[in-house]
Write a protein that holds these residues in place. Structure first.
Motif, PDB file in Angstrom:
ATOM      1  N   MET A   1       0.859  -1.140  -0.058  1.00  0.00           N
ATOM      2  CA  MET A   1       0.195   0.063   0.141  1.00  0.00           C
ATOM      3  C   MET A   1       1.091   1.122   0.069  1.00  0.00           C
ATOM      4  SD  MET A   1      -3.291  -0.635   2.443  1.00  0.00           S
ATOM      5  CE  MET A   1      -4.364  -2.103   2.560  1.00  0.00           C
ATOM      6  N   ILE A   2       0.394   2.330  -0.324  1.00  0.00           N
ATOM      7  CA  ILE A   2       1.155   3.653  -0.568  1.00  0.00           C
ATOM      8  C   ILE A   2       0.476   4.599   0.461  1.00  0.00           C
ATOM      9  CG2 ILE A   2       1.519   5.551  -2.193  1.00  0.00           C
ATOM     10  CD1 ILE A   2       0.708   3.854  -4.364  1.00  0.00           C
ATOM     11  N   ASN A   3       1.562   5.306   1.304  1.00  0.00           N
ATOM     12  CA  ASN A   3       1.071   6.233   2.352  1.00  0.00           C
ATOM     13  C   ASN A   3       0.545   7.296   1.373  1.00  0.00           C
ATOM     14  OD1 ASN A   3       2.447   9.006   3.481  1.00  0.00           O
ATOM     15  ND2 ASN A   3       2.061   7.469   5.229  1.00  0.00           N
ATOM     16  N   ASN A   4      -0.464   7.742   2.079  1.00  0.00           N
ATOM     17  CA  ASN A   4      -1.389   9.118   1.754  1.00  0.00           C
ATOM     18  C   ASN A   4      -0.516  10.247   1.378  1.00  0.00           C
ATOM     19  OD1 ASN A   4      -4.691   9.758   1.282  1.00  0.00           O
ATOM     20  ND2 ASN A   4      -3.547  11.456   1.969  1.00  0.00           N
ATOM     21  N   THR A   5       0.384  10.531   2.279  1.00  0.00           N
ATOM     22  CA  THR A   5       1.226  11.862   2.300  1.00  0.00           C
ATOM     23  C   THR A   5       2.139  11.621   1.023  1.00  0.00           C
ATOM     24  OG1 THR A   5       0.820  12.232   4.335  1.00  0.00           O
ATOM     25  CG2 THR A   5       2.682  13.554   3.186  1.00  0.00           C
ATOM     26  N   ASP A   6       2.728  10.271   1.030  1.00  0.00           N
ATOM     27  CA  ASP A   6       3.712  10.230   0.018  1.00  0.00           C
ATOM     28  C   ASP A   6       3.065  10.100  -1.422  1.00  0.00           C
ATOM     29  OD1 ASP A   6       5.380   9.484   1.928  1.00  0.00           O
ATOM     30  OD2 ASP A   6       5.252   7.413   1.698  1.00  0.00           O
ATOM     31  N   ALA A   7       2.002   9.701  -1.644  1.00  0.00           N
ATOM     32  CA  ALA A   7       1.224   9.714  -2.721  1.00  0.00           C
ATOM     33  C   ALA A   7       0.948  10.918  -3.138  1.00  0.00           C
ATOM     34  CB  ALA A   7      -0.046   8.905  -2.668  1.00  0.00           C
ATOM     35  N   VAL A   8       0.399  12.089  -2.588  1.00  0.00           N
ATOM     36  CA  VAL A   8       0.215  13.404  -2.755  1.00  0.00           C
ATOM     37  C   VAL A   8       1.394  14.202  -3.103  1.00  0.00           C
ATOM     38  CG1 VAL A   8      -2.060  13.697  -1.910  1.00  0.00           C
ATOM     39  CG2 VAL A   8      -0.184  14.182  -0.172  1.00  0.00           C
ATOM     40  N   ARG A   9       2.361  13.916  -2.399  1.00  0.00           N
ATOM     41  CA  ARG A   9       3.489  14.613  -2.417  1.00  0.00           C
ATOM     42  C   ARG A   9       4.225  14.336  -3.850  1.00  0.00           C
ATOM     43  NH1 ARG A   9       6.171  13.069   1.869  1.00  0.00           N
ATOM     44  NH2 ARG A   9       5.977  14.959   3.122  1.00  0.00           N
ATOM     45  N   LEU A  10       4.345  13.159  -4.139  1.00  0.00           N
ATOM     46  CA  LEU A  10       4.813  12.833  -5.470  1.00  0.00           C
ATOM     47  C   LEU A  10       4.066  13.210  -6.667  1.00  0.00           C
ATOM     48  CD1 LEU A  10       6.822  10.929  -7.309  1.00  0.00           C
ATOM     49  CD2 LEU A  10       4.940   9.100  -7.134  1.00  0.00           C
ATOM     50  N   LEU A  11       2.629  13.192  -6.475  1.00  0.00           N
ATOM     51  CA  LEU A  11       1.858  13.717  -7.648  1.00  0.00           C
ATOM     52  C   LEU A  11       1.964  15.346  -7.701  1.00  0.00           C
ATOM     53  CD1 LEU A  11      -1.213  11.557  -6.894  1.00  0.00           C
ATOM     54  CD2 LEU A  11       0.524  11.284  -8.538  1.00  0.00           C
ATOM     55  N   ASP A  12       2.458  15.885  -6.375  1.00  0.00           N
ATOM     56  CA  ASP A  12       2.474  17.334  -6.668  1.00  0.00           C
ATOM     57  C   ASP A  12       4.070  17.343  -7.242  1.00  0.00           C
ATOM     58  OD1 ASP A  12       1.971  20.064  -5.607  1.00  0.00           O
ATOM     59  OD2 ASP A  12       3.957  19.667  -4.664  1.00  0.00           O
ATOM     60  N   ARG A  13       4.962  16.791  -7.030  1.00  0.00           N
ATOM     61  CA  ARG A  13       6.527  16.967  -7.393  1.00  0.00           C
ATOM     62  C   ARG A  13       6.209  16.966  -9.022  1.00  0.00           C
ATOM     63  NH1 ARG A  13      10.459  13.379  -7.306  1.00  0.00           N
ATOM     64  NH2 ARG A  13       9.512  12.211  -5.900  1.00  0.00           N
TER      65      ARG A  13
END
Lengths: 196, 170
Positions: A1-13
């Motif tokens: 599973m993917i951590n929620n904050t890791d996901a949004v940080r990557l998508l933002d980047r």
């Protein structure tokens, strides 16, 4: 599973100046996009109008065809508005990227499972609705290596992300509130559109 | 005894003229039994993009995205769809001060005899409860009320409704 904050940080980047329409956990003030964004004025978080983040993103994508629009939807939210998959795929904007954060639960209400959790297949549903392309990721490493291909694919693209649930049991009045009001977020995006 | 003929048909070109006069860019809609002729005309109009939806609550959110993206949409649905759309009207239209014009098919409404259809009996009460002003159009002569509604919506930055009280004719 993917951590929620890791996901949004990557998508933002990786957003490359895209508008992002997040909702629910993806738009959470404490651990969602607002906590990591680098382009706040191009973010349009939606918490009211339950289930309609993808519809809002569709309108923005049709209005701004030369800019990418990324919708960061929740699984419970999308279940409230399933017809949107067909509406999006039918109108088929090439600049629209619909991510569903599948954590299997209504996290903001205490973690009750969503109907169909663990049974339904989001990617098959999106394919059946007519999306131009679909992707699925269940770990941050694959998402990190695959996100460029996702965003280089002409839309409408559906992206399923298997996310770890971040369950909130704190009474709503004690939770961290968004720094910007929804009215301000709309003003900010309108300002970006107008070149201000 | 005299019999007065009442012209109770709206012709799509009258509506289209109003939409074009006001530079409407998109019509976000779900078909209803009264508006097929309007649909046929909209599909041939190159200056207005038709955005069909699966359920009416999508229309306000799509219109909000179009509006914040610099376009000028209207919504065209039936009164039954307004009942389904409550949270979208509240959470977007009203909460974000969106100048949204909603053209609403007034199913069941009549000036003659009882209004037995609950879709017609409740709709004005619902609009009153939300503080949404509305105009009634029943013939081509009323079509300019669409301009009034659009002007008002942009002046007060709130949703405004137009109740379409008769069927669209060919």
């Amino acid at each position: 599973m993917i951590n929620n904050t890791d996901a949004v940080r990557l998508l933002d980047r990786k957003r490359r100046n895209a508008f992002i329409v997040p909702t629910m956990n993806a738009g959470n003030a404490r651990f969602g996009l607002p906590s990591v964004t680098t382009h706040e004025k191009q973010d349009l978080p939606l918490s009211g109008a339950m289930g309609k983040a993808s519809s809002l993103a569709l309108g923005l994508a049709l209005a701004q065809p030369n800019k990418k629009v990324m919708c960061l939807d929740g699984d419970g939210s999308l279940l409230m508005n399933l017809g949107t998959l067909v509406t999006l795929a039918s109108k088929a904007p090439k600049n629209l990227y619909h991510f569903v954060f599948d954590n299997g639960a209504y996290c903001v209400t205490g973690g009750q499972p969503v109907p169909g959790a663990g049974k339904m297949d989001w990617v098959e549903m999106a394919k059946g609705a007519g999306f131009a392309a679909t992707f699925s990721f269940d770990n941050i490493e694959d998402l990190t290596t695959g996100i460029d291909q996702v965003l280089d694919t002409p839309g409408p693209v559906f992206v399923h992300l298997k996310i770890s649930p971040e369950i909130e049991n704190t009474p709503v009045q004690f939770r961290q509130r968004p720094r910007r009001s929804v009215q301000q977020a709309f003003k900010d995006v309108a300002g970006v559109v107008a070149g201000r | 005894m005299t019999t007065e003929h009442y012209e109770s048909v709206i012709h799509p070109p009258a509506i289209m003229a109003e939409l074009k006069k006001n530079k409407v860019t998109h019509v976000v809609w779900l078909p209803d039994s009264e508006t097929n002729f309007m649909y046929q005309l909209l599909t041939t109009e190159p200056t207005i993009d038709l955005v069909p939806v699966c359920r009416e609550g999508e229309t306000m959110a799509i219109a909000a995205g179009l509006w914040v993206g610099g376009k000028k949409p209207v919504v065209l649905i039936q009164n039954t769809g307004i009942f389904e759309s409550g949270d979208s009207i509240r959470g977007l239209g009203l909460d974000i001060n969106q100048p949204l014009v909603m053209l609403i098919g007034y199913r069941g409404w009549t000036r003659h005899g009882l209004t037995s259809d609950s879709a017609a009996r409740f709709i004005e009460h619902i609009l009153h409860a939300w503080g949404i002003n509305y105009y009634l159009i029943e013939s081509d002569d009323d079509a300019n009320r669409i301009s009034l509604a659009i002007d008002e919506a942009y002046r007060i930055q709130k949703p405004v409704a137009v109740l379409v009280g008769t069927e669209f004719g060919a």
